[in-house]
Design an enzyme around this catalytic site. Sequence first.
Site, mmCIF file in Angstrom:
data_model
loop_
_atom_site.group_PDB
_atom_site.id
_atom_site.type_symbol
_atom_site.label_atom_id
_atom_site.label_comp_id
_atom_site.label_asym_id
_atom_site.label_seq_id
_atom_site.Cartn_x
_atom_site.Cartn_y
_atom_site.Cartn_z
ATOM 1 N N PHE A 12 0.814 -1.224 0.000
ATOM 2 C CA PHE A 12 0.000 0.000 0.000
ATOM 3 C C PHE A 12 0.851 1.280 0.000
ATOM 4 C CE2 PHE A 12 -2.106 2.801 3.404
ATOM 5 C CZ PHE A 12 -2.715 3.625 2.481
ATOM 6 N N THR A 38 3.987 -11.109 -0.979
ATOM 7 C CA THR A 38 3.134 -11.864 -0.060
ATOM 8 C C THR A 38 1.692 -11.525 -0.444
ATOM 9 O OG1 THR A 38 2.887 -10.073 1.536
ATOM 10 C CG2 THR A 38 4.837 -11.484 1.773
ATOM 11 N N THR A 136 6.182 2.831 12.634
ATOM 12 C CA THR A 136 4.807 3.156 13.012
ATOM 13 C C THR A 136 4.737 3.812 14.398
ATOM 14 O OG1 THR A 136 2.758 2.060 13.726
ATOM 15 C CG2 THR A 136 4.710 0.722 13.777
ATOM 16 N N ASP A 137 3.665 4.551 14.641
ATOM 17 C CA ASP A 137 3.462 5.129 15.983
ATOM 18 C C ASP A 137 3.066 4.054 17.001
ATOM 19 O OD1 ASP A 137 0.877 4.612 15.083
ATOM 20 O OD2 ASP A 137 0.095 6.620 15.482
ATOM 21 N N GLU A 138 2.721 2.854 16.516
ATOM 22 C CA GLU A 138 2.244 1.813 17.437
ATOM 23 C C GLU A 138 3.348 1.330 18.382
ATOM 24 O OE1 GLU A 138 -0.446 -1.047 15.683
ATOM 25 O OE2 GLU A 138 -0.985 0.364 14.099
ATOM 26 N N TYR A 162 2.692 -7.316 16.264
ATOM 27 C CA TYR A 162 3.102 -6.419 15.168
ATOM 28 C C TYR A 162 3.954 -5.270 15.699
ATOM 29 C CZ TYR A 162 2.733 -2.385 12.025
ATOM 30 O OH TYR A 162 3.028 -1.273 11.253
ATOM 31 N N ALA A 164 5.441 -4.927 18.536
ATOM 32 C CA ALA A 164 6.675 -5.380 19.196
ATOM 33 C C ALA A 164 7.745 -5.684 18.144
ATOM 34 C CB ALA A 164 6.390 -6.620 20.039
ATOM 35 N N LYS A 166 7.946 -4.312 15.139
ATOM 36 C CA LYS A 166 8.396 -3.033 14.551
ATOM 37 C C LYS A 166 9.321 -2.308 15.534
ATOM 38 C CE LYS A 166 7.460 -1.323 11.127
ATOM 39 N NZ LYS A 166 8.006 -1.435 9.737
ATOM 40 N N ASN A 191 -1.693 6.063 11.405
ATOM 41 C CA ASN A 191 -2.450 5.251 10.427
ATOM 42 C C ASN A 191 -2.628 5.972 9.101
ATOM 43 O OD1 ASN A 191 -3.189 4.137 13.103
ATOM 44 N ND2 ASN A 191 -4.505 2.819 11.878
ATOM 45 N N TYR A 219 -14.959 -3.290 16.253
ATOM 46 C CA TYR A 219 -14.371 -3.997 17.400
ATOM 47 C C TYR A 219 -14.694 -3.250 18.690
ATOM 48 C CZ TYR A 219 -11.195 -6.177 13.899
ATOM 49 O OH TYR A 219 -10.650 -6.829 12.834
ATOM 50 N N ARG A 297 -10.717 -6.673 19.662
ATOM 51 C CA ARG A 297 -9.383 -7.216 19.372
ATOM 52 C C ARG A 297 -8.655 -7.443 20.692
ATOM 53 N NH1 ARG A 297 -5.853 -3.241 15.746
ATOM 54 N NH2 ARG A 297 -6.704 -4.379 13.989
ATOM 55 N N GLY A 299 -5.925 -7.142 23.401
ATOM 56 C CA GLY A 299 -4.889 -6.139 23.672
ATOM 57 C C GLY A 299 -5.070 -4.852 22.875
HETATM 58 P P1 NAD Z 1 1.468 -3.625 3.248
HETATM 59 O O1 NAD Z 1 1.175 -4.833 4.071
HETATM 60 O O2 NAD Z 1 0.406 -3.043 2.380
HETATM 61 O O3 NAD Z 1 2.723 -3.918 2.293
HETATM 62 C C1 NAD Z 1 3.854 -4.637 2.721
HETATM 63 C C2 NAD Z 1 4.663 -5.019 1.486
HETATM 64 O O4 NAD Z 1 5.842 -5.713 1.942
HETATM 65 C C3 NAD Z 1 3.929 -5.971 0.540
HETATM 66 O O5 NAD Z 1 4.123 -5.563 -0.794
HETATM 67 C C4 NAD Z 1 4.581 -7.328 0.813
HETATM 68 O O6 NAD Z 1 4.577 -8.187 -0.325
HETATM 69 C C5 NAD Z 1 6.000 -6.900 1.175
HETATM 70 N N1 NAD Z 1 6.668 -7.911 2.016
HETATM 71 C C6 NAD Z 1 6.177 -8.528 3.111
HETATM 72 N N2 NAD Z 1 7.082 -9.420 3.585
HETATM 73 C C7 NAD Z 1 8.170 -9.330 2.783
HETATM 74 C C8 NAD Z 1 9.432 -9.971 2.750
HETATM 75 N N3 NAD Z 1 9.757 -10.906 3.668
HETATM 76 N N4 NAD Z 1 10.316 -9.627 1.791
HETATM 77 C C9 NAD Z 1 10.006 -8.689 0.860
HETATM 78 N N5 NAD Z 1 8.803 -8.061 0.819
HETATM 79 C C10 NAD Z 1 7.905 -8.367 1.773
HETATM 80 O O7 NAD Z 1 2.031 -2.554 4.281
HETATM 81 P P2 NAD Z 1 1.883 -0.961 4.279
HETATM 82 O O8 NAD Z 1 0.624 -0.588 4.950
HETATM 83 O O9 NAD Z 1 2.189 -0.446 2.919
HETATM 84 O O10 NAD Z 1 3.086 -0.591 5.274
HETATM 85 C C11 NAD Z 1 4.404 -0.372 4.784
HETATM 86 C C12 NAD Z 1 5.320 -0.014 5.940
HETATM 87 O O11 NAD Z 1 4.825 1.136 6.606
HETATM 88 C C13 NAD Z 1 5.412 -1.106 7.004
HETATM 89 O O12 NAD Z 1 6.747 -1.180 7.444
HETATM 90 C C14 NAD Z 1 4.498 -0.620 8.112
HETATM 91 O O13 NAD Z 1 4.941 -1.088 9.373
HETATM 92 C C15 NAD Z 1 4.674 0.877 7.992
HETATM 93 N N6 NAD Z 1 3.511 1.689 8.441
HETATM 94 C C16 NAD Z 1 2.254 1.432 7.975
HETATM 95 C C17 NAD Z 1 1.183 2.245 8.377
HETATM 96 C C18 NAD Z 1 -0.220 2.027 7.857
HETATM 97 O O14 NAD Z 1 -1.134 2.697 8.300
HETATM 98 N N7 NAD Z 1 -0.444 1.140 6.898
HETATM 99 C C19 NAD Z 1 1.425 3.308 9.258
HETATM 100 C C20 NAD Z 1 2.733 3.554 9.707
HETATM 101 C C21 NAD Z 1 3.770 2.739 9.282
HETATM 102 P P1 TYD Z 2 -6.496 -1.208 11.402
HETATM 103 O O1 TYD Z 2 -6.902 -0.583 10.110
HETATM 104 O O2 TYD Z 2 -6.310 -2.691 11.464
HETATM 105 O O3 TYD Z 2 -5.170 -0.444 11.884
HETATM 106 P P2 TYD Z 2 -4.370 -0.523 13.303
HETATM 107 O O4 TYD Z 2 -4.893 -1.635 14.098
HETATM 108 O O5 TYD Z 2 -2.963 -0.779 12.860
HETATM 109 O O6 TYD Z 2 -4.559 0.807 13.942
HETATM 110 O O7 TYD Z 2 -7.572 -0.823 12.506
HETATM 111 C C1 TYD Z 2 -7.877 0.528 12.797
HETATM 112 C C2 TYD Z 2 -8.850 0.547 13.957
HETATM 113 O O8 TYD Z 2 -10.098 -0.007 13.528
HETATM 114 C C3 TYD Z 2 -8.410 -0.306 15.145
HETATM 115 O O9 TYD Z 2 -8.803 0.348 16.342
HETATM 116 C C4 TYD Z 2 -9.173 -1.599 14.979
HETATM 117 C C5 TYD Z 2 -10.466 -1.142 14.313
HETATM 118 N N1 TYD Z 2 -11.117 -2.114 13.397
HETATM 119 C C6 TYD Z 2 -12.473 -2.408 13.537
HETATM 120 O O10 TYD Z 2 -13.159 -1.907 14.449
HETATM 121 N N2 TYD Z 2 -13.044 -3.269 12.646
HETATM 122 C C7 TYD Z 2 -12.331 -3.852 11.645
HETATM 123 O O11 TYD Z 2 -12.898 -4.667 10.872
HETATM 124 C C8 TYD Z 2 -10.940 -3.542 11.500
HETATM 125 C C9 TYD Z 2 -10.110 -4.158 10.408
HETATM 126 C C10 TYD Z 2 -10.376 -2.648 12.409
#
Ligand code: NAD
Ligand code: TYD
Length: 360
Positions: A12, A38, A136-138, A162, A164, A166, A191, A219, A297, A299
């Site tokens: 993404f 993946t 991530t901020d998590e 997750y 932990a 990161k 997020n 949730y 969920r 925790g």
């Molecule tokens: P995503 O799950 O959409 O994409 C992850 C990508 O990594 C995929 O293309 C997958 O094929 C690839 N991948 C997974 N395992 C792999 C491996 N072993 N080797 C090579 N490629 C591999 O994730 P995203 O939401 O795009 O997040 C990207 C990064 O940003 C992550 O490090 C995540 O922790 C961080 N992040 C995400 C968010 C969010 O809201 N989505 C917020 C803050 C930080």
């Molecule tokens: P998510 O998009 O999984 O991001 P993160 O857990 O990394 O913050 O979830 C965002 C929030 O939405 C989180 O508090 C969990 C909640 N949630 C639901 O209530 N229903 C759902 O189906 C999903 C996927 C998440």
Amino acid sequence: MRTYLVTGGAGFIGSNYIHYMFQKYGDEIRIINVDALTYAGNLENLKEVEGRNNYTFVKADICDKEAISRIFTENEIDRVVHFAAESHVDRSIKNPEVFVQTNVLGTAVMLNCARAAWENPDGTYKEGKKFLHVSTDEVYGSLPEDGGYFYETTPYAPHSPYSASKASSDLLVKAYMDTYHFPANITNCSNNYGPYQFPEKLIPLIINNALQGKKLPVYGDGKNVRDWLYVEDHAKAIDLVQEKGRLFETYNIGGHNEKQNIEIIHIILDTLQEMLPENDPRKEHINEGLITYVQDRKGHDRRYAIAPDKIKAEIGWMPETMFKEGIRRTIGWFFEHEEWMKNVTSGDYQKYYEDMYQGR
Ligand code: NAD
Ligand code: TYD
């Protein structure tokens, strides 16, 4: 010409970043995207760039030392932007091991290979080399409902497998900076939402389910708070940190946009109603009746909120896309990409690699 090695570029945020970088720099840069494809990796996200002469895709696992070190020996890599990770909290609760494997060991391999390629015999580094670890901020844990923010100095207190994993990867990057003076930055972002987000995460899941008249799972009590940022603003921040940030520093990136999950769901329902044409039959079933409270969920972190003061003061970055505008753009994108959503939910997108790359 500067060469970027992007990991996880078929996911993404990585795919949005690659689009952003080509829009900004055009032919001035080269990007090598390494991704294991993946379930979360989808090359359809990059259809528009795959014909470019300055773009290369390499299918490899970041835990595969040989494959990663080969990329560094065969190419003069200037920048690494490390997105690749397992990223979904619910999956980490079901199956934590793969999170340790990819997020911790994979990051160790990336750091090791970059260091081997970039370090001079006297312990200095080749000019201009930089590694950006996307986190991530998590990692900071959970905030009380009634106040407080995450700062770069907030102690780490992750709760989910997750977060932990990161946090562990962040600490490894910090150890490389402290021990080897390795040229890196860490960004901790809130997020994200926007185009190409896999519909296991809240916003695309709710949009997709609402359009199909399926239940909208909430949730717990639905009052958990997240700080939502439009993905292009994140891509911009990452580029600015590498361009203008101080090496060895951590930057928090956030949207100043805290919302309860239930609020997000109401906004999506209202926006869908506004944006669908008057005679669209789906308007009938898109309403609050779809909202279904489900078991919480395990925790479940209550609240995340970033204080982006440092990146604003030092680099001048601020979130530009207001949530109202960002959610309209996101929903508009999903309207225009129904095929993408169909392929993702049916699993057909995984055939795309075979179709496109067999025999190449
Ligand atoms: P995503 O799950 O959409 O994409 C992850 C990508 O990594 C995929 O293309 C997958 O094929 C690839 N991948 C997974 N395992 C792999 C491996 N072993 N080797 C090579 N490629 C591999 O994730 P995203 O939401 O795009 O997040 C990207 C990064 O940003 C992550 O490090 C995540 O922790 C961080 N992040 C995400 C968010 C969010 O809201 N989505 C917020 C803050 C930080
Ligand atoms: P998510 O998009 O999984 O991001 P993160 O857990 O990394 O913050 O979830 C965002 C929030 O939405 C989180 O508090 C969990 C909640 N949630 C639901 O209530 N229903 C759902 O189906 C999903 C996927 C998440």
